[in-house]
Design an enzyme around this catalytic site. Structure first.
Site, PDB file in Angstrom:
ATOM      1  N   PHE A  82       5.973  11.759  -1.620  1.00 23.59           N
ATOM      2  CA  PHE A  82       4.723  11.760  -2.389  1.00 23.59           C
ATOM      3  C   PHE A  82       4.938  11.995  -3.881  1.00 23.59           C
ATOM      4  O   PHE A  82       3.975  12.192  -4.617  1.00 23.59           O
ATOM      5  CB  PHE A  82       3.761  12.809  -1.827  1.00 23.59           C
ATOM      6  CG  PHE A  82       3.250  12.459  -0.457  1.00 23.59           C
ATOM      7  CD1 PHE A  82       2.241  11.521  -0.290  1.00 23.59           C
ATOM      8  CD2 PHE A  82       3.790  13.052   0.678  1.00 23.59           C
ATOM      9  CE1 PHE A  82       1.776  11.181   0.970  1.00 23.59           C
ATOM     10  CE2 PHE A  82       3.335  12.723   1.950  1.00 23.59           C
ATOM     11  CZ  PHE A  82       2.326  11.778   2.098  1.00 23.59           C
TER      12      PHE A  82
ATOM     13  N   CYS B  34       4.207   1.071  -6.446  1.00 22.35           N
ATOM     14  CA  CYS B  34       3.676   1.490  -5.141  1.00 22.35           C
ATOM     15  C   CYS B  34       2.226   1.107  -4.850  1.00 22.35           C
ATOM     16  O   CYS B  34       1.949   0.587  -3.773  1.00 22.35           O
ATOM     17  CB  CYS B  34       3.813   2.999  -5.004  1.00 22.35           C
ATOM     18  SG  CYS B  34       5.526   3.519  -4.947  1.00 22.35           S
TER      19      CYS B  34
ATOM     20  N   ASP C 125      24.458   3.791  -2.694  1.00 24.39           N
ATOM     21  CA  ASP C 125      23.745   2.558  -2.997  1.00 24.39           C
ATOM     22  C   ASP C 125      24.741   1.417  -2.882  1.00 24.39           C
ATOM     23  O   ASP C 125      25.937   1.585  -3.109  1.00 24.39           O
ATOM     24  CB  ASP C 125      23.151   2.609  -4.413  1.00 24.39           C
ATOM     25  CG  ASP C 125      21.922   1.717  -4.544  1.00 24.39           C
ATOM     26  OD1 ASP C 125      20.802   2.246  -4.627  1.00 24.39           O
ATOM     27  OD2 ASP C 125      22.100   0.472  -4.556  1.00 24.39           O
TER      28      ASP C 125
ATOM     29  N   PRO D 217       9.753  -3.997  -0.897  1.00 24.84           N
ATOM     30  CA  PRO D 217       8.833  -4.778  -1.737  1.00 24.84           C
ATOM     31  C   PRO D 217       7.874  -5.631  -0.909  1.00 24.84           C
ATOM     32  O   PRO D 217       8.045  -5.773   0.301  1.00 24.84           O
ATOM     33  CB  PRO D 217       9.784  -5.684  -2.537  1.00 24.84           C
ATOM     34  CG  PRO D 217      10.999  -5.811  -1.683  1.00 24.84           C
ATOM     35  CD  PRO D 217      11.116  -4.543  -0.900  1.00 24.84           C
TER      36      PRO D 217
ATOM     37  N   GLY E  18      20.139   4.387  -0.722  1.00 26.84           N
ATOM     38  CA  GLY E  18      19.183   3.990  -1.762  1.00 26.84           C
ATOM     39  C   GLY E  18      19.145   5.036  -2.872  1.00 26.84           C
ATOM     40  O   GLY E  18      18.626   6.132  -2.669  1.00 26.84           O
TER      41      GLY E  18
ATOM     42  N   PHE F  71      -4.221   0.153 -12.906  1.00 25.84           N
ATOM     43  CA  PHE F  71      -3.018   0.848 -12.411  1.00 25.84           C
ATOM     44  C   PHE F  71      -1.866  -0.119 -12.289  1.00 25.84           C
ATOM     45  O   PHE F  71      -2.042  -1.329 -12.148  1.00 25.84           O
ATOM     46  CB  PHE F  71      -3.282   1.570 -11.083  1.00 25.84           C
ATOM     47  CG  PHE F  71      -3.761   0.697  -9.940  1.00 25.84           C
ATOM     48  CD1 PHE F  71      -2.894  -0.137  -9.253  1.00 25.84           C
ATOM     49  CD2 PHE F  71      -5.092   0.736  -9.530  1.00 25.84           C
ATOM     50  CE1 PHE F  71      -3.325  -0.918  -8.191  1.00 25.84           C
ATOM     51  CE2 PHE F  71      -5.544  -0.043  -8.473  1.00 25.84           C
ATOM     52  CZ  PHE F  71      -4.659  -0.873  -7.805  1.00 25.84           C
ATOM     53  N   GLY F  72      -0.654   0.450 -12.380  1.00 24.97           N
ATOM     54  CA  GLY F  72       0.556  -0.348 -12.170  1.00 24.97           C
ATOM     55  C   GLY F  72       1.513   0.455 -11.313  1.00 24.97           C
ATOM     56  O   GLY F  72       1.083   1.308 -10.534  1.00 24.97           O
TER      57      GLY F  72
ATOM     58  N   LYS G 261       0.876   7.964   4.328  1.00 25.62           N
ATOM     59  CA  LYS G 261       1.408   7.588   3.008  1.00 25.62           C
ATOM     60  C   LYS G 261       0.639   6.383   2.455  1.00 25.62           C
ATOM     61  O   LYS G 261       0.236   6.372   1.288  1.00 25.62           O
ATOM     62  CB  LYS G 261       2.910   7.278   3.122  1.00 25.62           C
ATOM     63  CG  LYS G 261       3.542   6.733   1.864  1.00 25.62           C
ATOM     64  CD  LYS G 261       3.553   7.718   0.708  1.00 25.62           C
ATOM     65  CE  LYS G 261       3.853   7.024  -0.594  1.00 25.62           C
ATOM     66  NZ  LYS G 261       3.849   7.895  -1.751  1.00 25.62           N
TER      67      LYS G 261
ATOM     68  N   LYS H  57       3.399   3.710 -16.890  1.00 24.04           N
ATOM     69  CA  LYS H  57       2.701   4.924 -17.342  1.00 24.04           C
ATOM     70  C   LYS H  57       3.675   5.736 -18.181  1.00 24.04           C
ATOM     71  O   LYS H  57       4.855   5.379 -18.279  1.00 24.04           O
ATOM     72  CB  LYS H  57       2.167   5.738 -16.171  1.00 24.04           C
ATOM     73  CG  LYS H  57       3.234   6.317 -15.259  1.00 24.04           C
ATOM     74  CD  LYS H  57       2.565   7.283 -14.300  1.00 24.04           C
ATOM     75  CE  LYS H  57       3.526   7.800 -13.263  1.00 24.04           C
ATOM     76  NZ  LYS H  57       2.943   8.727 -12.346  1.00 24.04           N
TER      77      LYS H  57
END
Ligand code: NAI
Length: 479
Positions: free
Chosen positions: A161, A275, A35, A91, A10, A271-272, A219, A338
């Protein structure tokens, strides 16, 4: 085992930056990021990386071809690696059981099956993707059910994180690294091996070790807490607009309490990002499956409030523009979720744009980092609209903010890019239709100065004198 070779499955927003920093800090470890997308790997091997992240270009330039490699040769990379990060996308499911809430683990499963097929020596397999609690068990079952003689696996959880936009600093100066493993001598040995990798640059006191399930849940919990703070302050922004309080002043006063702290208390259009919503939905689904409906309902409210905030803001734009935006030219400034990233996943700008397009507006969009094709894709793919051609005709994408605003009835600011604060709004006012409106969805502009120029200004969580809403003059609250 001393780890000499690392493979990462990934090469996305997490795999790419994380492994680049590991390569930078561990010059004796060979790191290969793989990937299945040839295009993505070609971009990682080119001068224009597939993601924009401050500081990333420099790190990649320093390490690529020395101990950092980007490759589609997954088989070779798995076979030679001592440790494999699984950093694939997880997802939200769009169909079937758990649709709209549960995480779709098909990419995790396929990564685990690839490792099981290809591995010919012992591997430490590290779950870096964000997953529901107990996902490591799925990986473990697949690997151990297909194990070959002489091949043993240890599975660790090591959630990431980093935040997009500050990924390199977050990785280099990580406040904490979390590693969860099995409570067996072999499991604990594997935990120590991964600790050793991070200890090349992270102080040992910042490396937390837990059991696997605590690590996975931490998490989800961390993202749920962060999103909950945004929804909490956004809920108060509605109260501020209705009362005359100013949400920035409230946030400053509340955040001064050291038990609360000032971060993540900025009201906005919501928020977008890939995650927050996904991970809270994942937590909600987990709670439902565990028969904890009250807990699920608590976290659901964080997502619902976020939807409400986006709707509230967009409704305010439409109502202020005399209740119709049909055929009006609206400049959308900022499309990424953002600043300092080109990522558009779950960006509030998408919701705002879709709604304005539905109402017949002509959108002129500018974002400093999002590719034009990506904006078209977000607004015209089958889930966004049933009339992609019609929508496409109503969108124009610009290379500068100045060209996007020329002739516009209104500016809708959706992303807090620093360059928007530096725009020459006197010049902009001159080229806009009058009355000229600005809707500052991020609270970054100097509203008083804009009003002095002549703009009608509306923002979040604060009533502005002379905001120019049609229903306004007396009361300028959002509906
Ligand atoms: P992404 O979508 O940018 O990258 C995932 C990559 O995995 C894609 O390029 C895809 O082609 C590749 N892939 C899928 N299956 C594969 C396979 N079997 N073999 C090789 N490659 C495969 O996703 P992103 O943003 O990097 O996220 C990855 C995980 O990290 C997710 O679980 C996410 O929740 C988590 N995460 C993301 C953060 C972010 O800021 N984006 C922050 C922290 C965690």
């Amino acid at each position: 085992m001393v780890i000499q070779k690392i493979c990462c499955l990934g090469a996305g927003y997490v795999g790419g930056p994380t492994c680049s920093v590991i390569a930078l800090k561990c010059p004796n470890i060979k790191v290969t990021v793989c990937d299945k997308s040839v295009e993505r790997i070609n971009q990682w091997n080119s001068d224009k990386l597939p993601i924009y992240e401050p500081g990333l270009d420099e790190v990649v330039e320093q390490c690529r071809g020395k101990n950092l490699f980007f490759s589609t040769n997954i088989a070779k990379s798995i076979q030679e690696a001592d440790l494999i990060f699984i950093s694939v996308n997880t997802p939200t499911k769009t169909f079937g059981n758990g649709k709209g809430r549960a995480a779709d683990l098909k990419y995790i499963e396929s990564a685990a099956r690839m490792i099981a097929d290809l591995a010919t020596s012992n591997k430490i397999v590290v779950e870096k993707s964000t997953v529901p609690v107990k996902a490591a068990e799925i990986i473990m079952k697949i690997l151990r059910a297909n194990t070959k003689p002489g091949v043993e696996y240890q599975i660790l959880s090591n959630p990431e994180f980093l935040a997009e936009g500050t990924a390199i600093v977050d990785l280099v100066e990580a406040e904490r690294v979390l590693i969860g493993g099995e409570d067996t001598p072999e499991g604990q040995r594997a935990v120590q091996e991964l600790c050793w990798v991070y200890e090349h640059w992270i102080p040992a006191k910042n490396i937390l070790t837990t059991n696997t399930w605590s690590s996975e849940l931490s998490k989800l919990a961390a993202n749920a807490f962060l999103a909950q703070r945004i929804s909490s302050i956004n809920s108060l922004s509605a109260v501020c607009e209705a009362t005359g309080a100013d949400v920035s002043e409230v946030a400053r006063a509340v955040g001064r309490d050291s038990r609360i702290g000032p971060k993540f208390l900025e009201a906005s259009i919501g928020f977008g990002g890939s995650c927050f919503q996904k991970d809270i939905l994942n937590l909600i689904y987990l709670c439902e499956c565990l028969n904890l409906p009250e807990v699920a309902a608590y976290w659901q409210q964080v997502v619902s409030l976020n939807d409400y905030q986006k709707t509230r803001f967009t409704r305010k734009v439409i109502e202020s523009l005399f209740n119709t935006v049909s055929d009006k030219k609206i400049a959308v400034l900022g499309f990424s979720f953002k600043k300092n990233t080109g990522d558009t996943r779950e960006s509030p700008a998408i919701y705002v744009s879709n709604t304005l397009l539905d109402e017949g507006a002509k959108l002129h969009i500018y974002d400093p980092k999002v590719e034009h094709d990506q904006i078209y894709y977000e607004l015209t793919h089958p889930y966004a609209t049933s009339e992609p051609e019609k929508v496409r005709k109503n969108i124009e994408i610009h290379d500068t903010a100045y060209s996007a605003v020329t002739g516009a009835h209104a500016i809708v600011l959706c992303t807090e890019w620093d360059e928007f604060k530096e725009l020459d709004f006197k010049k902009i006012y001159e080229v806009m239709m009058k009355p000229a409106y600005i809707f500052d969805g991020r609270k970054i502009l100097d509203h008083e100065a804009l009003q002095n120029i002549g703009f009608h200004v509306q923002t979040i969580g604060k009533r502005l004198a002379r905001s120019g809403s049609i229903r306004a003059q007396g009361s300028q609250t959002m509906p």
